[in-house]
Design a protein around this motif. Structure first.
Motif, short mmCIF file in Angstrom:
data_model
loop_
_atom_site.label_atom_id
_atom_site.label_comp_id
_atom_site.label_asym_id
_atom_site.label_seq_id
_atom_site.Cartn_x
_atom_site.Cartn_y
_atom_site.Cartn_z
N LEU A 152 0.94 -1.18 -0.09
CA LEU A 152 0.06 -0.24 0.44
C LEU A 152 0.73 1.67 -0.22
O LEU A 152 0.74 2.64 -0.87
N SER A 153 2.23 1.00 0.70
CA SER A 153 3.17 2.26 0.79
C SER A 153 3.55 2.50 -0.56
O SER A 153 3.30 4.34 -0.55
N LYS A 154 3.40 1.96 -1.32
CA LYS A 154 4.06 1.85 -2.73
C LYS A 154 3.23 3.02 -3.38
O LYS A 154 3.41 3.74 -4.13
N LEU A 155 2.06 2.54 -3.62
CA LEU A 155 0.66 3.37 -4.41
C LEU A 155 0.98 4.29 -3.74
O LEU A 155 0.72 5.55 -4.40
N ILE A 156 1.08 4.66 -2.58
CA ILE A 156 0.65 6.18 -1.66
C ILE A 156 1.42 6.62 -2.80
O ILE A 156 1.72 8.30 -2.69
N ARG A 157 2.26 6.44 -2.60
CA ARG A 157 4.17 7.21 -2.38
C ARG A 157 3.84 7.63 -3.85
O ARG A 157 4.50 9.15 -4.50
N ILE A 158 3.34 6.52 -4.64
CA ILE A 158 3.60 7.47 -6.28
C ILE A 158 2.24 7.96 -6.28
O ILE A 158 2.73 8.76 -7.74
N GLU A 159 1.18 7.80 -5.93
CA GLU A 159 0.43 9.07 -6.24
C GLU A 159 0.61 10.61 -5.16
O GLU A 159 0.02 11.31 -5.63
N ASN A 160 1.20 10.08 -4.31
CA ASN A 160 1.68 11.99 -4.07
C ASN A 160 3.02 12.37 -4.59
O ASN A 160 3.01 13.32 -4.04
N GLY A 161 3.42 10.81 -5.62
CA GLY A 161 5.02 11.98 -6.45
C GLY A 161 6.25 12.09 -5.49
O GLY A 161 6.95 12.62 -5.89
N THR A 162 6.16 11.29 -3.81
CA THR A 162 7.49 11.14 -3.88
C THR A 162 8.44 10.30 -4.47
O THR A 162 9.37 9.79 -4.10
#
Length: 277
Positions: free
Chosen positions: A37-47
């Motif tokens: 889940l953290s990977k998708l969140i980071r992708i969507e946040n642009g980090t």
């Protein structure tokens, strides 16, 4: 062609839109893609940047099959990993400034309010040296970086439109006490810059009274209608409401400012006074 910063921003916005349009939760998408889940969140946040192969799989899951749409998004993913001229300065500059310059490089319009000193994009090399930290071992590299910024922005075929609003006190406050020649040189450079076809340099006079610009300097970078970012207190803000509020402040400061011709007259007047002292 998008650069790495704006490309990543556009891509993450489109990926969030596609997921929400299909009424999918981040948990469900991460599970289906076999990602954390953290990977998708980071992708969507642009980090973090998404790889081209991961993006192809994600777009297939989102049922994006139009070749043109897929190619456009893949190009944004490639742009996010493209090296740019400012990457060599990463060791000597704050990460937020590097991100800002990435946005600045793709802005179609730059609006800046400067109540303390001449804006960096208008500074001469001597003025930039005088306003840099003399104790910093990287001072020379930082000045070099800012001179490169000016060159990259304003010596290209399609420079952004630049609106620079200065408080009148900036014209009379030299960075080095007693060195009027440095300030005269800066003012004369500003006169030249103000007459370029893509610039609008105005002075807000001392008798303008209280105005919202008293809260400090800020810059708005615009990429098109209703699309921009705010840079204030060395932080970037992308919330449309906040960017819009500061656009309004810039408009009100413009109303208080002298006209283009009156600004040029004042700049010449102050330079003349300093030369006679």
């Amino acid at each position: 062609m998008s650069g790495p910063i704006v490309g990543k921003r556009r891509l993450r916005a489109e990926l969030r839109r596609l997921r929400r349009e299909r009424e999918l939760t981040q948990d469900l998408v991460a599970a289906e893609m076999e990602w954390s889940l953290s990977k998708l969140i980071r992708i969507e946040n642009g980090t973090v940047a998404i790889s081209v192969s991961d993006l192809r799989s994600l777009l297939a899951y989102y049922r994006v099959h139009d070749p043109k749409a897929v190619d456009e998004l893949l190009e944004l993913a490639r742009a996010a990993k493209r090296r740019m001229w400012w990457d060599e300065y990463r060791p000597v500059l704050p990460a937020q400034l590097i991100t800002y310059v990435g946005f600045e490089a793709e802005a179609t319009r730059i609006g800046e309010w400067s109540p303390i000193m001449f804006p960096t994009l208008l500074q001469t090399r001597r003025y930039a040296h005088a306003t840099s930290d003399p104790e910093s071992a990287q001072a020379e590299r930082r000045v070099e970086f800012h001179m490169r910024r000016q060159d990259e922005l304003f010596n290209r075929e399609d420079p952004p439109r630049m609106q620079a609003l200065l408080d009148e006190s900036v014209l009379r406050r030299g960075p080095v006490p007693g060195d009027d020649a440095l300030l005269v040189d800066q003012i004369e450079h500003t006169i030249e810059f103000a007459q370029r076809p893509y610039t609008d340099v105005r002075v807000v006079p001392l008798n303008a009274g209280y105005h919202p610009g008293w809260d400090g300097d800020f810059t708005i970078l615009e990429f098109g209608a209703d699309d921009g970012v705010l840079y204030r207190q060395q932080l970037l803000w992308e919330e449309p409401e906040l960017v819009g509020a500061y656009r309004g402040i810039l408009d009100r400061l413009t109303e208080r400012a002298l006209s283009h011709d009156a600004t040029l007259d004042l700049l010449r007047q102050v330079a003349g006074e300093l030369k006679r002292e």
